[in-house]
Each structure stands twice: as C-alpha cells, then as structure tokens.
Design a protein around this motif. Structure first.
Motif, PDB file in Angstrom:
ATOM      1  N   UNK A 275       3.249  55.820  -5.624  1.00  0.00           N
ATOM      2  CA  UNK A 275       3.250  54.939  -6.979  1.00  0.00           C
ATOM      3  C   UNK A 275       2.846  53.338  -6.568  1.00  0.00           C
ATOM      4  N   UNK A 276       3.377  53.135  -5.225  1.00  0.00           N
ATOM      5  CA  UNK A 276       3.364  51.769  -4.556  1.00  0.00           C
ATOM      6  C   UNK A 276       1.777  51.564  -4.334  1.00  0.00           C
ATOM      7  N   UNK A 277       1.105  52.520  -3.759  1.00  0.00           N
ATOM      8  CA  UNK A 277      -0.351  52.257  -3.652  1.00  0.00           C
ATOM      9  C   UNK A 277      -1.051  52.179  -4.772  1.00  0.00           C
ATOM     10  N   UNK A 278      -0.721  52.960  -5.883  1.00  0.00           N
ATOM     11  CA  UNK A 278      -1.556  52.901  -7.091  1.00  0.00           C
ATOM     12  C   UNK A 278      -1.281  51.667  -7.783  1.00  0.00           C
ATOM     13  N   UNK A 279      -0.027  51.471  -8.126  1.00  0.00           N
ATOM     14  CA  UNK A 279       0.524  50.397  -9.045  1.00  0.00           C
ATOM     15  C   UNK A 279       0.464  48.903  -8.541  1.00  0.00           C
ATOM     16  N   UNK A 280       0.657  48.863  -6.919  1.00  0.00           N
ATOM     17  CA  UNK A 280       0.763  47.625  -6.567  1.00  0.00           C
ATOM     18  C   UNK A 280      -0.213  47.378  -5.481  1.00  0.00           C
ATOM     19  N   UNK A 281      -1.183  47.936  -5.251  1.00  0.00           N
ATOM     20  CA  UNK A 281      -2.055  47.876  -4.271  1.00  0.00           C
ATOM     21  C   UNK A 281      -2.658  46.544  -4.215  1.00  0.00           C
ATOM     22  N   UNK A 282      -3.032  45.845  -5.502  1.00  0.00           N
ATOM     23  CA  UNK A 282      -3.441  44.515  -5.386  1.00  0.00           C
ATOM     24  C   UNK A 282      -2.480  43.334  -5.043  1.00  0.00           C
ATOM     25  N   UNK A 283      -1.363  43.780  -5.112  1.00  0.00           N
ATOM     26  CA  UNK A 283      -0.335  42.822  -4.599  1.00  0.00           C
ATOM     27  C   UNK A 283       0.074  42.847  -2.875  1.00  0.00           C
ATOM     28  N   UNK A 288       0.094  45.682   4.483  1.00  0.00           N
ATOM     29  CA  UNK A 288       1.014  46.373   3.782  1.00  0.00           C
ATOM     30  C   UNK A 288       0.541  47.863   3.313  1.00  0.00           C
ATOM     31  N   UNK A 289      -0.859  47.612   2.865  1.00  0.00           N
ATOM     32  CA  UNK A 289      -1.430  48.720   2.429  1.00  0.00           C
ATOM     33  C   UNK A 289      -1.528  49.888   3.593  1.00  0.00           C
ATOM     34  N   UNK A 290      -1.678  49.388   4.870  1.00  0.00           N
ATOM     35  CA  UNK A 290      -1.513  50.100   6.174  1.00  0.00           C
ATOM     36  C   UNK A 290      -0.358  51.066   6.162  1.00  0.00           C
ATOM     37  N   UNK A 291       0.805  50.123   6.196  1.00  0.00           N
ATOM     38  CA  UNK A 291       2.272  50.528   6.290  1.00  0.00           C
ATOM     39  C   UNK A 291       2.337  51.855   5.478  1.00  0.00           C
ATOM     40  N   UNK A 292       2.009  51.590   3.958  1.00  0.00           N
ATOM     41  CA  UNK A 292       2.348  52.513   2.811  1.00  0.00           C
ATOM     42  C   UNK A 292       1.584  53.871   3.243  1.00  0.00           C
ATOM     43  N   UNK A 293       0.317  53.624   3.744  1.00  0.00           N
ATOM     44  CA  UNK A 293      -0.461  54.828   4.052  1.00  0.00           C
ATOM     45  C   UNK A 293       0.105  55.875   5.144  1.00  0.00           C
ATOM     46  N   UNK A 294       0.791  54.811   6.139  1.00  0.00           N
ATOM     47  CA  UNK A 294       1.362  55.433   7.312  1.00  0.00           C
ATOM     48  C   UNK A 294       2.653  56.228   6.744  1.00  0.00           C
TER      49      UNK A 294
END
Length: 475
Positions: A275-283, A288-294
């Motif tokens: 949900x973080x990746x989908x809803x807050x990817x722009x922010x 941060x995106x790499x951490x979420x992916x990991x």
C-alpha cells in the motif's frame, strides 16, 4: 560193588569146589575098585581142567570184548572232546591244584604262550598281580565245592605284557580219572574299554552339564538383572515418551502459532508495504522506494521460509503409510507444480520412460521430486539453460531414481552437508532459497523407508538419487 574179576574168581572157586566134591563122592559110591577110582579121578581132573579152561576162555573173551567197547567209547568221547575244545570260541583251562593240565587253542591265543609253556605254569601266573590272591583262593575252593559254577571277571597279563580282561566261569569236572578245576573264559577287553569310555563320557557329560547349569544360572541371574534394568528403562522410556508427547504437543502448538500468528503480522507487513508503494510512491525518494521494495522481498522470503519450516516439521510428525505409486505420475505431477519456474528459466526436462512403480507416500514423494527438480533448475551457471534428465534403474528389490543436471555441481566434501537444515553453499544473492529444500528431501525419504544421495563434481553438474522399495507385480 563187586568187580568183574572178583566175580569170575568166586565163580571159578565155586565150580571147582562143587566139581571136586561131587566127582569124588559119586566115584566112591559107584565103584569099589580103588585103582579104577583113581584112574577115573585122574580123568575127572583132566576134564575139570579142560572145562574150566574153556569157561575161563569164554569169560575172558567176553570181558575183553566189553573192555574193547569201553575203550572205543572212551576214544570216541576223547576225540569229540578234543574236537570241541579245538573249535570252541571259548578259552578252556583245566588245572589240578592250580597247575595247568590242559588248555585249548583259544586259551593259547588269549595268553600268548605256547601250549608247552602253559602246561608248565600255574593258572595264577597268568593273572594280573592285583587279582592273584582272589583267583588262587577261588580256583582251589572250586575243586572242593559242590555249589555249582561261579562267574567273575579279572585281568590277565599276556606273554607280550598286554592286559586282557576275561569273564571266567569256574567249576570242577573229572578229567583222566581225577577231579580237576575247569575255567572257561571269554575275552571282554573291548567291552571293558567301551565301559571305560562310556564312564569317561558320562563323567565328561556330567561335567558339561554342571558347567552348563552354572552358565544357565549365571545367565538367569544376568537375565533377571537385565529384566530389572529393562523395567527401569521402560519406566524411563515411559517418562521420556510422556516428555516427547508434551514436546510434540508444544511443537504442534508452535506450528499452529507459526502458521497463523506469525504469518498474520508478516502478511500485514507485506500488505502495508505494498500500500505504501502504491499510494505514497510519489512522496518517496528513490532510496525510500528501494527500502520498501526490499521490505516486500524480505517478507516474501520470510513467508517461503515459514512454509518450508512447516513442511519439514509436518514430515517429522505426520504418519506416512507407503502405498504403491507410479513414478511416472509422480514425476509428471512434480513437473506440473514447477511449470512457472521451468518456463522462466527455459529448462528442459527429459524423462526416460518407463518408470516403475514403487512403495511410497504420494504427496511426500511429489514434494521430494519437486525439490530436486527445483534445485536442478536453480543451481546453474549464469546464461546456461538448465537441462535435466530423469531415469530409473532396478537394484534387486529396490528402485533408484536419478535426477541429473548440468548445473554448478557440488564439491565432494559437501555431499553430506547439503542435506542438513539451513545449510547453504552459496549466498542468497547468487542463488535464492531457504536452505531447507534438501533437508525436506532427506527427511521425507527417511520417513518412507528410503534413502537419498548425490554424486557430483564441482562445475560439472550433479546426479541426485532417491531409492525406494519396488512394487512387485502380482502373478
């Protein structure tokens, strides 16, 4: 009783007296002339001499004939006696006061002496020293006894110094007009030796029985001690079984907790991260995106690890009942489960048919083969297309299924290590996985009564094999 010669003499005396008295009396009565009477008396005397000579001749001839008949009978008896004693299988000794006066061939054979030597010896000169007195006493007593034959045993010493046992029957008979001692003997040396051997064997048997009895008593004592130890072990095993049951119950509770309680927050982490990746990817900045992916990848690996741990735990606890299964169908089902992985890596799997039937647990066997195929697909050098060959061979009453690949291989020193839980030869960055797949393979094969192994060389591919009992065909 009057003898025959005396009877003849008395008869002759009687006839002579009658003849003289009657002849003289009659002549005196009949004739008066003295000269004539004298002449007649002379003639009567001559007649008496002639008549008595004739009577004596007839009587002596008759007596001679009787003597000849008696002598003939005696000679016949003696001949029969000689023939009997020469041919009989019994030794015969005749003695007068101990002095031997007759021996037969069997007696000569028993003693080893010649006939001439024996007839100069006493009976007890043949007897072993320890029996001399008793034989001498009994031999002399038998000649005076009327109580019948007596039997006894003793040893003799032959001329050659050999000891022989004789069974003797002693009695007294008349021989050559005089009483003699009779001893008939059988050689019982072999019987005595057999009795001695039997006695020795009986003694040995008794000794062995005593030894065996002692051994049995010792074994019985050890058995009683072992039974007491077994009872103690049974009590300890009962306690251990109770402890294991408690551990199993705890493991089941742990497994339930892992499968539900632990996976629930894990799924929450995966959900919130997505949900973080989908809803807050722009922010999120690139970091941060790499951490979420990991986080998502780590949660996925954690989920796979939990599933593998549950599978391994379930294999340890579940009851497997091997049944006849088709290896061809098992391999096909495992391949179907891996279709996505096969397509992703463009893997080529060749199955050499026909594959025989075996005794196994179908779900577990599918999981085992799927893990082996998955590893064969995964552990290849970069840029290499996985090529896998599956085939089987019969070995007496078992079947060995081979899974060959063209992967990176396994060093010989690590062939046992790779089947342990969490054992990895490569980093997770190079070859992803939990390190439990081959442990599941080994545990599953052990639970089905089979075996697993590998032959490989580093960089030249691997040849994994599993072995199960063959399913015999019904006749």
């Amino acid at each position: 009783m009057i003898s025959r010669p005396l009877r003849i003499a008395l008869l002759y005396l009687l006839l002579s007296a009658l003849w003289i008295f009657l002849s003289d009396y009659l002549l005196q009565q009949l004739f008066v002339d003295t000269r004539l009477v004298e002449q007649l008396e002379l003639l009567g005397g001559l007649s008496f001499v002639l008549i008595t000579a004739l009577v004596l001749f007839l009587l002596l001839r008759r007596e001679h004939a009787a003597v000849e008949r008696a002598n003939s009978t005696l000679r016949e008896r003696e001949r029969n006696f000689r023939m009997l004693t020469e041919t009989i299988a019994t030794a015969i000794f005749l003695h007068r006061g101990g002095r031997l006066c007759f021996v037969n061939p069997k007696a000569i054979a028993y003693s080893g002496y010649t006939r001439e030597e024996l007839l100069t010896m006493n009976l007890w000169q043949l007897v072993a020293p320890e029996y001399v007195e008793i034989v001498k006493e009994r031999s002399l007593a038998r000649q005076q006894s009327t109580s019948g034959a007596a039997c006894y045993e003793f040893k003799i010493i032959t001329k050659q110094g050999e000891e022989r046992w004789l069974e003797v029957t002693a009695d007294s008979i008349e021989f050559e007009g005089a009483p003699v001692g009779l001893a008939t003997a059988y050689d019982i040396t072999e019987r005595k030796r057999a009795e001695q051997e039997i006695g020795t064997l009986n003694g040995d048997l008794e000794r062995r029985v005593a030894e065996r009895t002692a051994e049995l008593e010792k074994a019985n004592a050890q058995l009683q001690y072992s039974q007491a130890s077994i009872r103690e072990l049974n009590v300890a095993l009962q306690h251990r079984a109770e402890e294991l049951q408690a551990s199993v119950s705890e493991m089941e509770a742990f497994s339930y907790s892992v499968s539900h309680d632990l996976r629930a927050p894990l799924r929450a982490i995966q959900g919130f991260t997505q949900a973080l990746q989908e809803d807050y990817a722009a922010q999120l900045d690139p970091a941060g995106q790499d951490f979420a992916q990991r986080i998502v990848a780590a949660a996925g690996r954690m989920d796979i690890l939990i599933q593998d741990l549950l599978a391994y735990s379930q294999l340890s606890r579940s009851e497997l009942s091997p049944k006849p299964v088709s290896l061809s169908k098992i391999v096909a089902e495992a391949t179907s489960q891996l279709q996505a992985q096969i397509t992703e890596h463009h893997a080529i799997i060749s199955v050499v048919e026909p594959l025989p039937d075996v005794l196994g647990h179908r779900p577990t066997l599918v999981q085992v083969i799927a893990n082996l195929l998955s590893n064969a697909i995964k552990f290849v050098a970069p840029g290499v297309t996985p090529q896998i060959r599956v085939w089987a061979e019969a070995q007496e009453n078992r079947v060995r299924l081979w899974v060959e690949d063209n992967g990176i291989g396994i060093p010989a020193e690590h062939e046992e290590r790779i089947f342990r839980v969490f054992e990895r030869l490569h980093g997770i960055e190079s070859y992803p996985g939990t390190g439990i797949g081959l442990a599941i393979v080994k545990k599953g094969m052990e639970r089905m009564g089979g075996r697993v192994g590998v032959t490989a060389q580093n960089g030249q591919g691997s040849r994994f094999w599993i072995e199960l009992p063959i399913q015999e065909r019904k006749r």
